[in-house]
Design a protein around this motif. Structure first.
Motif, short mmCIF file in Angstrom:
data_model
loop_
_atom_site.label_atom_id
_atom_site.label_comp_id
_atom_site.label_asym_id
_atom_site.label_seq_id
_atom_site.Cartn_x
_atom_site.Cartn_y
_atom_site.Cartn_z
N ALA A 264 0.84 -1.21 0.00
CA ALA A 264 0.00 0.00 0.00
C ALA A 264 0.87 1.26 0.00
N LEU A 265 1.95 1.23 0.76
CA LEU A 265 2.87 2.37 0.77
C LEU A 265 3.52 2.54 -0.60
N MET A 266 3.95 1.44 -1.21
CA MET A 266 4.60 1.52 -2.53
C MET A 266 3.64 2.08 -3.57
N VAL A 267 2.40 1.66 -3.52
CA VAL A 267 1.39 2.17 -4.47
C VAL A 267 1.22 3.68 -4.27
N GLU A 268 1.14 4.11 -3.02
CA GLU A 268 0.99 5.55 -2.77
C GLU A 268 2.25 6.32 -3.19
N ALA A 269 3.41 5.73 -2.96
CA ALA A 269 4.66 6.38 -3.38
C ALA A 269 4.69 6.55 -4.89
N MET A 270 4.25 5.53 -5.62
CA MET A 270 4.19 5.64 -7.08
C MET A 270 3.23 6.74 -7.50
N GLY A 271 2.10 6.83 -6.81
CA GLY A 271 1.14 7.89 -7.11
C GLY A 271 1.73 9.26 -6.88
N ARG A 272 2.47 9.42 -5.80
CA ARG A 272 3.09 10.72 -5.50
C ARG A 272 4.12 11.09 -6.56
N LEU A 273 4.91 10.12 -7.00
CA LEU A 273 5.90 10.42 -8.04
C LEU A 273 5.21 10.78 -9.36
N GLY A 274 4.12 10.09 -9.67
CA GLY A 274 3.37 10.43 -10.87
C GLY A 274 2.84 11.85 -10.82
N HIS B 186 14.96 11.18 -8.74
CA HIS B 186 14.90 10.53 -10.05
C HIS B 186 15.27 9.05 -9.95
N LEU B 187 16.21 8.73 -9.08
CA LEU B 187 16.53 7.32 -8.85
C LEU B 187 15.32 6.59 -8.26
N SER B 188 14.61 7.25 -7.36
CA SER B 188 13.39 6.65 -6.78
C SER B 188 12.38 6.36 -7.88
N LEU C 183 6.67 -2.60 -12.80
CA LEU C 183 6.65 -3.53 -13.94
C LEU C 183 6.70 -4.99 -13.50
N ARG C 184 7.22 -5.25 -12.31
CA ARG C 184 7.36 -6.61 -11.81
C ARG C 184 6.34 -6.96 -10.71
N THR C 185 5.41 -6.06 -10.46
CA THR C 185 4.45 -6.27 -9.37
C THR C 185 3.05 -6.45 -9.95
N GLN C 186 2.46 -7.58 -9.66
CA GLN C 186 1.13 -7.87 -10.18
C GLN C 186 0.14 -6.78 -9.76
N GLY C 187 -0.59 -6.30 -10.74
CA GLY C 187 -1.57 -5.26 -10.51
C GLY C 187 -1.01 -3.85 -10.68
N GLN C 188 0.31 -3.71 -10.78
CA GLN C 188 0.93 -2.40 -10.92
C GLN C 188 1.67 -2.25 -12.25
N GLU C 189 1.63 -3.27 -13.09
CA GLU C 189 2.41 -3.30 -14.32
C GLU C 189 2.15 -2.11 -15.24
N ASN C 190 0.97 -1.54 -15.15
CA ASN C 190 0.61 -0.44 -16.05
C ASN C 190 1.01 0.95 -15.53
N VAL C 191 1.55 1.03 -14.33
CA VAL C 191 1.89 2.33 -13.75
C VAL C 191 2.88 3.11 -14.61
N PRO C 192 4.01 2.54 -15.04
CA PRO C 192 4.94 3.33 -15.87
C PRO C 192 4.31 3.80 -17.18
N ALA C 193 3.49 2.96 -17.80
CA ALA C 193 2.82 3.38 -19.04
C ALA C 193 1.84 4.51 -18.77
N ARG C 194 1.16 4.45 -17.63
CA ARG C 194 0.22 5.51 -17.26
C ARG C 194 0.98 6.82 -17.00
N TRP C 195 2.11 6.73 -16.29
CA TRP C 195 2.93 7.93 -16.06
C TRP C 195 3.31 8.56 -17.38
N ARG C 196 3.78 7.73 -18.31
CA ARG C 196 4.21 8.24 -19.61
C ARG C 196 3.05 8.87 -20.35
N GLN C 197 1.91 8.20 -20.37
CA GLN C 197 0.75 8.73 -21.09
C GLN C 197 0.28 10.05 -20.51
#
Length: 194
Positions: free
Chosen positions: A54-64, A103-105, A114-128
Motif C-alpha cells: 500500500a505504501l509503494m502504491v501511494e509512493a508511485m502515485g506521488r511520483l506520478g 529521479h533514482l526513486s 513492472l514486476r508487481t502484479q496489478g501495478q504493471e501499467n503504472v509506468p505506461a500511465r505515467w508516460r501517457q
C-alpha cells in the motif's frame, strides 16, 4: 511529545520511503528501514499503511503527480521546435542535478511496478499522462501564437519524453553534467542537420 496526525504520519513515511529507495533501492525499503528513516517506531508504519505494498502504491502515485507538476511548468513562449526541446531537456537536467535521489526513486519504482502484479501499467500511465500534458501545452501554444505550425503536438511531446529519458539515464549513470549535455547537443545537431 506532540501527537502526529495520520496524514502527517503517512506523509513522513512516504518521504522516508522515497529517501530509502533513492539512496539504496526498492529492495532496501523494508518497513523497518522506512520507519527508521522516518524516526518512528515500526508500529507507526502499520498504523499508517495497511501493508508495504500500500505504501509503494501511494509512493508511485506521488511520483506520478510530481512528474505531472513538472510537465505543467514547461514553457513554450516564442520558441522554435529546437528551442522547445532544448528548453525542456535543459530544465530536466537542472532538476536531475538538484534532485538525483528523487529521479533514482522514480526509476526504481517504475521497475518495481513492472514486476508487481496489478501495478504493471503504472509506468505506461505515467508516460501517457506526461505525454498528454506536454501535447496539450504544444497545442495551446500553437493556437495562441500560430507558432510551431505543422508540428504534431503528440509527436513533439513524445520526442521530448524520449530525450528526457536519455538525459536522465546519461546523468544518473555518470553524474557528469557534460555527458548529459552532450545528449541534448546531439539531438539538436541531428535535428539541425536534417
Amino acid at each position: 511529545m506532540t501527537r502526529m496526525s495520520l496524514a502527517d504520519r503517512r506523509q513522513k513515511l512516504l518521504e522516508a520511503a522515497l529517501a530509502v529507495i533513492g539512496r539504496a533501492g526498492v529492495a532496501a525499503a523494508t518497513t523497518r528501514a522506512i520507519a527508521a528513516e522516518a524516526g518512528m517506531p515500526l508500529a507507526s508504519f502499520h498504523y499508517a499503511f495497511e501493508s508495504h505494498q500500500a505504501l509503494m502504491v501511494e509512493a508511485m502515485g506521488r511520483l506520478g503527480e510530481a512528474e505531472l507538476d513538472y510537465c505543467e511548468q514547461v514553457t513554450l513562449e516564442g520558441m522554435t521546435v529546437q528551442e522547445v526541446v532544448r528548453n525542456g531537456l535543459t530544465c530536466c537536467l537542472e532538476d536531475l542535478i538538484s534532485r538525483p535521489q528523487a529521479h533514482l526513486s522514480r526509476v526504481e519504482l517504475a521497475d518495481y511496478a513492472l514486476r508487481t502484479q496489478g501495478q504493471e501499467n503504472v509506468p505506461a500511465r505515467w508516460r501517457q499522462e506526461r505525454l498528454e500534458v506536454l501535447a496539450a501545452k504544444v497545442t495551446a501554444h500553437q493556437q495562441q501564437t500560430g507558432a510551431l505550425k505543422g508540428v504534431d503536438p503528440t509527436a513533439l511531446a513524445a520526442v521530448m519524453l524520449v530525450q528526457a529519458d536519455g538525459v536522465r539515464d546519461a546523468y544518473l549513470a555518470t553524474r557528469d553534467r557534460a555527458v548529459a549535455e552532450s545528449v541534448i547537443d546531439a539531438w539538436e545537431s541531428i535535428h539541425t542537420a536534417s
